[in-house]
Design an enzyme around this catalytic site. Sequence first.
Site, short mmCIF file in Angstrom:
data_model
loop_
_atom_site.label_atom_id
_atom_site.label_comp_id
_atom_site.label_asym_id
_atom_site.label_seq_id
_atom_site.Cartn_x
_atom_site.Cartn_y
_atom_site.Cartn_z
N ASP A 20 9.79 105.09 16.57
CA ASP A 20 9.66 105.27 15.26
C ASP A 20 8.98 104.24 14.51
O ASP A 20 8.57 102.98 14.80
CB ASP A 20 11.24 105.54 14.70
CG ASP A 20 11.27 105.74 13.43
OD1 ASP A 20 10.53 106.66 12.89
OD2 ASP A 20 11.90 105.04 12.63
N ASP A 22 9.08 103.87 10.28
CA ASP A 22 9.65 103.35 8.89
C ASP A 22 11.12 102.94 9.51
O ASP A 22 12.01 103.59 9.94
CB ASP A 22 9.87 104.68 7.95
CG ASP A 22 8.27 105.05 7.58
OD1 ASP A 22 7.62 104.16 7.43
OD2 ASP A 22 8.10 106.14 7.58
#
Length: 259
Positions: A20, A22
Amino acid sequence: MVPGLDAEGGMQMLNVVFWDVDGTLADTEMDGHRPAFNRAFQELGLPFHWNREEYARRLEIPGGLRRVQQACQEVGHPISDELLEQLRERKRIHYGERIAAGHVGWRPGVRRLLHALKSAGIASWIVTSSGRASVNALLAASRDEQDWFSGIVTADDVQRGKPAPDLYQLAIKRAAVEPTHALAIEDSLAGLESARAAGLACLLTPSPWETGLPARYGEAVAVLNHLGDPDHTSTVIAGPACTEGVVTVKYLQALLEGG
């Protein structure tokens, strides 16, 4: 399935790590996306200015534009598709400027582990609910890291972002890997749900605003405060001990084998 074995009885060797962005790769939210949204709101005359507390609450909704739409509904301020697209473009510009100015930092241990994975011949892929432009801005400011990713799957590639499994399912297909030979690294509840729904083991390095996540730690193969560096060691919150004080390729392989 017996823990540590794949469907044919072989060891579950780690071939791919899905990252991922953010809150996982980098601390992009509070000092990157949030002020970029606020500048765009001001330019387009929208009645919002998100402080840290409110933005943390908004982060429970995956996807920036979905957060904006929800905020507009709450105050009875309709927003057209045209205005939403203008907001998206202005926000992207401001986010890129903040990245280039050095306001966003990578989380502890990320660069170290990316380098170790590449040296071990294990592919790293980006899988994010953010758009491609936001990812490109982050990577453009960190040229070394661009070469460490074999592929990128973003919100621009699917109809549904996290917590739906679509992003990870597409990444699994493009990476040509069996889910039992891959692992996701996430920081959020939506990310955990997305990875698990796609059949992936998930390592969590939680973001502080994810208040609902602790109750779900048991669904992750391990939970650590961050990936760790030699001068900034990590702490295990749940899961197997990390005896070296940093997440290593060996540790990730052990997590996968442990089921």
